[in-house]
Motif scaffolding. Structure first.
Motif, PDB file in Angstrom:
ATOM      1  N   ARG B  68      18.526  41.956   9.425  1.00 41.11           N
ATOM      2  CA  ARG B  68      17.933  42.953   8.476  1.00 41.11           C
ATOM      3  C   ARG B  68      17.063  41.930   7.409  1.00 41.11           C
ATOM      4  O   ARG B  68      15.850  42.328   7.267  1.00 41.11           O
ATOM      5  CB  ARG B  68      18.970  43.641   7.589  1.00 41.11           C
ATOM      6  CG  ARG B  68      18.464  44.395   6.578  1.00 41.11           C
ATOM      7  CD  ARG B  68      19.486  44.968   5.650  1.00 41.11           C
ATOM      8  NE  ARG B  68      19.065  45.946   4.543  1.00 41.11           N
ATOM      9  CZ  ARG B  68      18.886  45.782   3.220  1.00 41.11           C
ATOM     10  NH1 ARG B  68      18.806  44.409   3.101  1.00 41.11           N
ATOM     11  NH2 ARG B  68      18.198  46.717   2.415  1.00 41.11           N
ATOM     12  N   ASP B  69      17.641  40.707   7.126  1.00 43.83           N
ATOM     13  CA  ASP B  69      16.650  39.915   6.030  1.00 43.83           C
ATOM     14  C   ASP B  69      16.088  38.834   6.748  1.00 43.83           C
ATOM     15  O   ASP B  69      15.033  38.369   6.300  1.00 43.83           O
ATOM     16  CB  ASP B  69      17.880  39.360   5.096  1.00 43.83           C
ATOM     17  CG  ASP B  69      18.548  40.388   4.185  1.00 43.83           C
ATOM     18  OD1 ASP B  69      17.842  41.713   4.374  1.00 43.83           O
ATOM     19  OD2 ASP B  69      19.424  40.334   3.508  1.00 43.83           O
ATOM     20  N   PRO B 238      26.749  50.983  -8.574  1.00 38.74           N
ATOM     21  CA  PRO B 238      26.476  50.053  -9.879  1.00 38.74           C
ATOM     22  C   PRO B 238      26.857  48.557  -9.396  1.00 38.74           C
ATOM     23  O   PRO B 238      26.089  48.066 -10.405  1.00 38.74           O
ATOM     24  CB  PRO B 238      27.363  50.726 -10.388  1.00 38.74           C
ATOM     25  CG  PRO B 238      27.771  52.074  -9.926  1.00 38.74           C
ATOM     26  CD  PRO B 238      27.682  51.841  -8.532  1.00 38.74           C
ATOM     27  N   ALA B 239      27.537  48.327  -8.674  1.00 38.07           N
ATOM     28  CA  ALA B 239      27.757  46.579  -8.481  1.00 38.07           C
ATOM     29  C   ALA B 239      26.812  46.142  -7.836  1.00 38.07           C
ATOM     30  O   ALA B 239      26.583  44.793  -7.791  1.00 38.07           O
ATOM     31  CB  ALA B 239      28.919  46.685  -7.941  1.00 38.07           C
ATOM     32  N   GLY B 240      25.650  46.746  -7.241  1.00 39.97           N
ATOM     33  CA  GLY B 240      24.621  46.280  -6.404  1.00 39.97           C
ATOM     34  C   GLY B 240      23.332  45.974  -7.286  1.00 39.97           C
ATOM     35  O   GLY B 240      23.214  46.811  -8.331  1.00 39.97           O
ATOM     36  N   SER B 241      22.687  45.314  -7.164  1.00 40.70           N
ATOM     37  CA  SER B 241      21.212  45.046  -7.799  1.00 40.70           C
ATOM     38  C   SER B 241      20.113  44.880  -6.765  1.00 40.70           C
ATOM     39  O   SER B 241      20.222  44.773  -5.631  1.00 40.70           O
ATOM     40  CB  SER B 241      21.381  43.732  -8.621  1.00 40.70           C
ATOM     41  OG  SER B 241      21.462  42.775  -7.770  1.00 40.70           O
ATOM     42  N   GLY B 242      18.928  45.631  -7.363  1.00 40.58           N
ATOM     43  CA  GLY B 242      17.851  45.438  -6.455  1.00 40.58           C
ATOM     44  C   GLY B 242      17.631  46.203  -5.184  1.00 40.58           C
ATOM     45  O   GLY B 242      18.604  47.401  -5.195  1.00 40.58           O
ATOM     46  N   THR B 243      17.375  45.567  -4.210  1.00 43.38           N
ATOM     47  CA  THR B 243      17.388  46.315  -2.951  1.00 43.38           C
ATOM     48  C   THR B 243      18.726  46.015  -2.148  1.00 43.38           C
ATOM     49  O   THR B 243      18.692  46.220  -0.924  1.00 43.38           O
ATOM     50  CB  THR B 243      16.125  46.052  -2.009  1.00 43.38           C
ATOM     51  OG1 THR B 243      16.389  44.390  -1.687  1.00 43.38           O
ATOM     52  CG2 THR B 243      14.869  46.050  -2.762  1.00 43.38           C
ATOM     53  N   GLN B 244      19.481  45.365  -2.791  1.00 45.61           N
ATOM     54  CA  GLN B 244      20.836  44.906  -2.020  1.00 45.61           C
ATOM     55  C   GLN B 244      21.620  46.152  -1.300  1.00 45.61           C
ATOM     56  O   GLN B 244      21.832  47.171  -1.770  1.00 45.61           O
ATOM     57  CB  GLN B 244      21.544  44.405  -3.022  1.00 45.61           C
ATOM     58  CG  GLN B 244      23.024  43.505  -2.252  1.00 45.61           C
ATOM     59  CD  GLN B 244      24.066  43.193  -3.373  1.00 45.61           C
ATOM     60  OE1 GLN B 244      23.833  43.568  -4.406  1.00 45.61           O
ATOM     61  NE2 GLN B 244      24.931  42.514  -2.892  1.00 45.61           N
ATOM     62  N   ARG B 246      24.934  47.437   0.253  1.00 51.03           N
ATOM     63  CA  ARG B 246      26.264  47.105  -0.011  1.00 51.03           C
ATOM     64  C   ARG B 246      27.165  48.114   1.113  1.00 51.03           C
ATOM     65  O   ARG B 246      27.097  49.317   0.896  1.00 51.03           O
ATOM     66  CB  ARG B 246      26.752  47.305  -1.542  1.00 51.03           C
ATOM     67  CG  ARG B 246      26.405  46.325  -2.535  1.00 51.03           C
ATOM     68  CD  ARG B 246      26.656  46.380  -3.712  1.00 51.03           C
ATOM     69  NE  ARG B 246      28.556  46.364  -3.985  1.00 51.03           N
ATOM     70  CZ  ARG B 246      28.991  45.239  -4.214  1.00 51.03           C
ATOM     71  NH1 ARG B 246      28.401  44.417  -4.515  1.00 51.03           N
ATOM     72  NH2 ARG B 246      30.317  45.361  -4.421  1.00 51.03           N
ATOM     73  N   PHE B 386      12.419  51.605   5.989  1.00 49.85           N
ATOM     74  CA  PHE B 386      13.157  50.644   5.606  1.00 49.85           C
ATOM     75  C   PHE B 386      12.690  50.324   4.188  1.00 49.85           C
ATOM     76  O   PHE B 386      13.612  49.787   3.338  1.00 49.85           O
ATOM     77  CB  PHE B 386      13.203  49.513   6.474  1.00 49.85           C
ATOM     78  CG  PHE B 386      14.367  49.504   7.556  1.00 49.85           C
ATOM     79  CD1 PHE B 386      15.094  48.318   7.566  1.00 49.85           C
ATOM     80  CD2 PHE B 386      14.604  50.415   8.538  1.00 49.85           C
ATOM     81  CE1 PHE B 386      16.274  48.295   8.205  1.00 49.85           C
ATOM     82  CE2 PHE B 386      15.609  50.635   9.175  1.00 49.85           C
ATOM     83  CZ  PHE B 386      16.580  49.248   9.029  1.00 49.85           C
ATOM     84  N   VAL B 387      11.531  50.207   3.815  1.00 47.19           N
ATOM     85  CA  VAL B 387      11.155  49.886   2.456  1.00 47.19           C
ATOM     86  C   VAL B 387      11.670  50.844   1.482  1.00 47.19           C
ATOM     87  O   VAL B 387      12.254  50.733   0.246  1.00 47.19           O
ATOM     88  CB  VAL B 387       9.425  49.888   2.374  1.00 47.19           C
ATOM     89  CG1 VAL B 387       8.817  49.818   0.781  1.00 47.19           C
ATOM     90  CG2 VAL B 387       8.939  48.988   3.314  1.00 47.19           C
ATOM     91  N   ASP B 394      17.588  50.711  -5.729  1.00 44.03           N
ATOM     92  CA  ASP B 394      17.206  49.984  -7.080  1.00 44.03           C
ATOM     93  C   ASP B 394      17.222  51.035  -8.448  1.00 44.03           C
ATOM     94  O   ASP B 394      18.021  50.729  -9.424  1.00 44.03           O
ATOM     95  CB  ASP B 394      15.782  49.378  -6.815  1.00 44.03           C
ATOM     96  CG  ASP B 394      15.502  48.131  -8.046  1.00 44.03           C
ATOM     97  OD1 ASP B 394      16.356  48.020  -8.857  1.00 44.03           O
ATOM     98  OD2 ASP B 394      14.387  47.721  -7.866  1.00 44.03           O
ATOM     99  N   TYR B 395      16.360  51.794  -8.189  1.00 39.52           N
ATOM    100  CA  TYR B 395      16.313  52.977  -9.255  1.00 39.52           C
ATOM    101  C   TYR B 395      17.467  53.907  -9.613  1.00 39.52           C
ATOM    102  O   TYR B 395      17.653  53.855 -10.777  1.00 39.52           O
ATOM    103  CB  TYR B 395      15.089  53.636  -9.177  1.00 39.52           C
ATOM    104  CG  TYR B 395      13.805  52.741  -9.301  1.00 39.52           C
ATOM    105  CD1 TYR B 395      13.193  52.239 -10.521  1.00 39.52           C
ATOM    106  CD2 TYR B 395      12.911  52.284  -8.097  1.00 39.52           C
ATOM    107  CE1 TYR B 395      12.238  51.353 -10.606  1.00 39.52           C
ATOM    108  CE2 TYR B 395      12.249  51.356  -8.211  1.00 39.52           C
ATOM    109  CZ  TYR B 395      11.628  50.928  -9.445  1.00 39.52           C
ATOM    110  OH  TYR B 395      10.724  49.723  -9.556  1.00 39.52           O
ATOM    111  N   THR B 397      20.363  53.115  -8.989  1.00 42.95           N
ATOM    112  CA  THR B 397      21.240  52.388  -9.579  1.00 42.95           C
ATOM    113  C   THR B 397      21.365  52.341 -11.338  1.00 42.95           C
ATOM    114  O   THR B 397      22.077  52.157 -12.110  1.00 42.95           O
ATOM    115  CB  THR B 397      21.592  50.918  -9.221  1.00 42.95           C
ATOM    116  OG1 THR B 397      21.795  51.110  -7.800  1.00 42.95           O
ATOM    117  CG2 THR B 397      22.411  50.106  -9.988  1.00 42.95           C
TER     118      THR B 397
END
Lengths: 354, 423
Positions: B68-69, B238-244, B246, B386-387, B394-395, B397
């Motif tokens: 993915r990354d 909530p524990a993730g940030s950005g595009t992460q 989980r 995927f974008v 992100d938003y 959250t």
């Protein structure tokens, strides 16, 4: 004669090559003087040649050249590539597939309205939010860490039992990988982690606390863990600074009946100030670059480096202009770090001139 | 003169023979990720491929994050493998090797025609064949049946809505004192199905993405509320940030939640790893917009940077043949993308009743989604999906954690998606 040499050296070719090397050296340098000196001149003829060509002032630069080449390759090349990304646009990391963008990435990063869609721009909010969060982190983390590093260094500079052991204990986290630090503390701080369960057992809390999700606690633990992980390094620098203070000053003060606290205020702290300054600026630069531990801990706030990492597309899907925006943001951060470094150099120079 | 020519031709002939023999025995590099045992099953097929073609495969099994990354950067920097198993089917199209010259196109169109389009460039003119869709995946929920039984709560039946499930899961959570009732992987791919059920369209009549509409707003309000009330866990979104991304499966596996919104690719994993409770896949919950589920899948593709295109194409063609596709689906407990196998059915051997039932449920989810929420298939074929998968979490959250109001988050989401997908 030749047979004897051949027998002595076996069938290996290198002794002949060495003899040829020495012969060339003799022919070039025409050594005179004692036998050993002559031999050394023959042996070191490439250096003598280099010196003749470069002159005595140019020779140091010749020695520095390999280092500068490697340093340039791994330090300046990425820097210039980054600058290249910041003035071009596109999803690719190949410059041949990127178009010239001029200052567009700066506008994408900081303007209120998106230059691509005409809608409200979100990047400026994300970037400024990362700047604000990072400032909060730096403002609290740096003074707290320098204070505790100083206290620890002062304590471990005294003749206490097991001093070596305690010095190792405080320095140990520095040797841990940031990812290990992050995972270790995640085990402690997650909802069902050691801390929440212990506090529940003691009856101090009624339900597990979201240490890494709650906005206040996530910043608190970020500062705590980052301080825990890096304190040992700065403690060591301060310890070296403390040990450089002449002991006779303390002896003289004691003979005059000066109290310990007054010695600390009047001797230790003033004489430690140059070291403190270095520690403070180094800690400041490091805090601005905070990322690895925080990333591994999955904290709920976005640091500047995390913003750059996220926007560049290194995690997740690369976007149309993400790499250029991230490169521009990183140059702005670099600018701040350059200013901080210049302040450090200026302050260090001022202290030295005194 | 002639003898000189003969002599000179000898080394050239030897060189050519060497080159030809090298072509006949190429080794290709294959980057593979697996949700269950997919790469292991393919590894078992490699000796047969080598026996049939003479080519060998150097397989590297990696985590999904690498695919993915990192894969796209590897492709851009020319350091990519010859072949990889990917999920960003449309987004990686510029890097694909077109297999058309190397394969029987009639066979491929007949058996994979429905999913080949997901790998093609946008616009509808691209007719290339770019990879073997290893399986057809469909999103949908898994339920911990034991928890419902222990709590004495009736499980909502076919046609139940998300709100029915939320009520039932809240009762289970409260009765058993669970961390939460429902967990969901942190990606827009998983919320897409529920959002469709609430009426989200994702595309206007002209096919342009319009992410935030009344249906999506209605879903987002409910989703935030589910977090506020504790129906969904703080360890998830909530524990993730950005595009992460989980993965929420560990919460289901460890018995912390009673329902997991995931997909058919987890069947094999759960069949292997869940031993201490009964589980079941249930039909995608419905809503005013239909019974939404996201179709999708992974594919094994070759890249145009390869210097062994024939071997890479031969490998993919070998895997796509009916015999291998059937064996793969049977062993990995997946729904085949091979339309012939879909029609004839796959013999899943001694699969447990849970697995057989789950496969039936997910296959039905795909059919129901096609009928009631066709925008799911449009979204799957959208090259920049995927974008969107990254921007939405992100938003959402931030709305969940209170950093933004929901209105602000939705407005920002709309603006950011527009900026991210702008060329």
């Amino acid at each position: 004669m030749l047979d004897a040499l051949q027998n002595a050296f076996g069938n290996s070719g290198w002794p002949y090559a060495f003899l040829v090397y020495l012969a060339i050296g003799w022919a070039i340098t025409r050594p005179t003087g004692p036998l050993f000196g002559r031999f050394m001149s023959m042996l070191g003829w490439p250096l003598e040649m280099a010196q003749r060509l470069a002159g005595s002032t140019g020779l140091p630069y010749l020695f520095l050249l390999p280092n500068m080449l490697i340093f340039g390759l791994f330090t300046f090349a990425p820097f210039f590539i980054n600058m290249g990304f910041s003035v071009t646009e596109g999803q690719s990391i190949n410059f041949e597939s990127r178009d010239w963008a001029g200052a567009d990435n700066l506008r994408r990063l900081l303007s209120e309205t998106s230059i691509d869609t005409g809608m409200a721009n979100q990047e400026d909010d994300k970037f400024l939010s990362a700047v604000a969060s990072t400032f909060v982190f730096v403002i609290f983390q740096v003074p707290i860490m320098v204070f505790f590093a100083l206290c620890t260094a002062l304590a471990l500079n005294r003749k206490i039992v097991g001093r070596g052991f305690w010095r190792s204990v405080f320095f140990y986290p520095v040797m841990l990988s940031p990812v290990v630090v992050g995972f270790l503390w995640t085990l402690i701080l997650k909802r069902q982690g050691v801390l929440s369960l212990t506090l529940l057992d003691w009856g101090w809390i009624d339900e597990p606390v979201q240490w890494l999700t709650d906005p206040f606690w996530t910043m608190f633990w970020s500062i705590f863990v980052y301080t825990w992980a890096h304190l040992g390094f700065y403690m060591l620098i301060l310890l070296a600074g403390l040990q450089a203070i002449p002991k006779d000053l303390y002896e003289a003060a004691r003979m005059d009946g000066t109290s310990e606290f007054r010695m600390l205020r009047r001797i230790t702290l003033p004489l430690l100030m140059p070291t403190m300054l270095v520690v403070f600026v180094l800690a400041l630069i490091k805090a601005f670059q905070a990322f690895e531990e925080l990333y591994a801990m999955n904290v709920r706030w976005t640091s500047l480096v995390a913003y750059i990492f996220e926007t560049s597309g290194l995690r997740g899907q690369p976007t149309a202009n993400g790499l250029g925006i991230a490169a521009t943001a990183s140059l702005l951060v670099a600018l701040v770090l350059v200013v901080l470094s210049l302040i450090q150099i200026w302050l260090s120079g001022r202290e030295a001139r005194r | 003169m002639k003898s000189t020519l003969k002599l000179a031709s000898l080394p050239i002939a030897a060189l050519l023979a060497g080159t030809l023999s090298a072509q006949a025995n190429d080794e290709i590099s294959f980057l593979c990720y697996q949700d269950g045992t997919e790469c292991d099953v393919i590894a078992q097929m490699l000796p047969a491929f080598t026996a049939a073609t003479g080519h060998t495969v150097a397989m590297d099994i990696v985590g999904y994050d690498i695919i993915r990354d990192q894969l796209e950067n590897q492709l851009q920097s020319g350091a990519a493998p010859d072949v990889a198993r990917v999920t960003n089917l449309g987004g990686l199209n510029p890097y694909y090797l077109d297999l058309t010259p190397y394969v029987d196109t009639a066979f491929w169109e007949e058996n994979y025609g429905a999913t080949l389009a997901w790998m093609r460039a946008a616009g509808g003119t691209d007719q290339g064949i770019y990879g073997w869709p290893t399986q057809l995946t469909v999103t949908g929920p898994y339920v911990n049946v034991s928890m419902f039984e222990d709590a004495g709560v009736d499980m909502p039946g076919d046609g139940a809505t998300w709100l029915d499930w939320a009520d039932a899961l809240t009762q289970v959570r409260d009765t058993l004192g669970l961390t939460a009732g429902l967990a969901m992987d942190r990606t827009a791919h998983r919320v897409a199905g529920p959002a469709f059920s609430f009426g989200a369209q994702f595309f206007d009549d002209a096919g342009q993405p319009i992410f935030v509409d009344d249906g999506f707003r209605s879903f987002a309000e409910t989703f935030v509320e589910w977090h506020r009330t504790g129906l969904m866990p703080a360890e998830g979104w909530p524990a993730g940030s950005g595009t992460q991304y989980r993965n929420a499966a560990p919460l289901f596996l460890s018995g912390e939640v009673a329902m997991l919104m995931s997909g058919s690719w987890m069947i094999n994993n759960f069949a292997t790893n869940i031993t201490d409770f009964d589980w079941r896949a249930v039909p995608a919950p419905c809503g005013p917009g239909g019974c939404g589920a996201m179709p999708g899948g992974a594919a094994i593709v070759a890249f145009n940077s390869t210097d062994k295109p024939e071997a890479a194409a031969a490998f993919i063609d070998f895997l796509a043949q009916t015999e291998q596709a059937a064996s793969f689906a049977s062993q990995t407990l997946n729904i085949p993308a091979h339309q012939g196998l879909q029609a004839s059915g796959v013999d899943y051997g001694d699969a447990s009743p849970e697995v057989s039932a789950a496969l039936r449920v997910f296959a039905q989810n795909a059919v129901t989604a096609a009928q009631t929420t066709p925008q799911a298939y449009t979204f799957q074929g959208y090259a920049k999906n995927f974008v969107i998968y990254g921007v939405v979490p992100d938003y959402l959250t931030r709305a969940i954690t209170g950093e933004m109001t929901l209105d602000e988050a939705l407005a920002a989401m709309d603006a950011d998606i527009a900026a991210q997908i702008a060329e």
